[in-house]
Design an enzyme around this catalytic site. Sequence first.
Site, mmCIF file in Angstrom:
data_model
loop_
_atom_site.group_PDB
_atom_site.id
_atom_site.type_symbol
_atom_site.label_atom_id
_atom_site.label_comp_id
_atom_site.label_asym_id
_atom_site.label_seq_id
_atom_site.Cartn_x
_atom_site.Cartn_y
_atom_site.Cartn_z
ATOM 1 N N HIS A 150 -9.641 -2.753 -5.742
ATOM 2 C CA HIS A 150 -10.413 -1.687 -5.099
ATOM 3 C C HIS A 150 -9.645 -0.952 -4.009
ATOM 4 C CE1 HIS A 150 -14.435 -0.116 -3.622
ATOM 5 N NE2 HIS A 150 -14.463 0.067 -4.925
ATOM 6 N N LYS A 152 -7.158 1.691 -2.107
ATOM 7 C CA LYS A 152 -6.841 3.115 -2.285
ATOM 8 C C LYS A 152 -5.731 3.414 -1.289
ATOM 9 C CE LYS A 152 -11.632 2.627 -2.207
ATOM 10 N NZ LYS A 152 -12.041 2.644 -3.535
ATOM 11 N N ASP A 157 8.168 6.292 0.216
ATOM 12 C CA ASP A 157 9.528 5.911 0.629
ATOM 13 C C ASP A 157 9.569 4.633 1.468
ATOM 14 O OD1 ASP A 157 10.564 8.113 -0.682
ATOM 15 O OD2 ASP A 157 10.553 9.387 1.102
#
Length: 214
Positions: A150, A152, A157
Amino acid sequence: MVAMWTVKVVSLGVVGLSLSLELLFWLFSRRRSERVTNKVLFFPSKVACVEHIFSPTLPHSHVCSLPHGVDTSFSRLLRYILSACSSLDLCLFSFSNMDLSRAVLLLHSRGVTIRVLTDRVYSAISGSQIGVLRKAGICVRCDVSAVHMHHKFAVVDGRMLITGSLNWTLTAVQSNMENIIITEEPDLVQPFVKEFCRLWGLNDSAQDLNSVTD
Ligand SMILES: [Zn+2]
């Protein structure tokens, strides 16, 4: 008398020294905060054309009904993602936003190393961009656990973290109330880099070539 003056001079010196140290520290922290990115973006984003972010010299032939030249939360998010020069690690529950998919594909075509870790169930829903990314040759792994992946978050870099409530969907960008933090604070970025590596390693590398979600 001389001793008292000496004490006074010494204490003045001490006060002066501590003031200068404080000033130096203040200057140093100001310079540091100017150098390190720390931003917050809120959604829903105003709806505006983002074509100029993909092609900075917009062709004269470009016609669309959306407002132009508007800086929005979404255009800023796209810019942070497109600032990747060497790597982009994505750990996403749901990924169906076409502009975000276009940004990832563009980075892939520039030679940026991309790794996508996503939720197995949501990678297969209609409109998911995961199959598109896989077909383009991007390394995708689906979480094999019984619960939802779940997260996000994205790491650009290995130095910039993008994290918050925003799923990479059109609804999240244009309709929902969401937030994102973009930070280069090493104390925040490093645990996410570590967690990404841990989760990446946990999931079978044999999945890289499977096309179960195509
Ligand atoms: Zn346009």
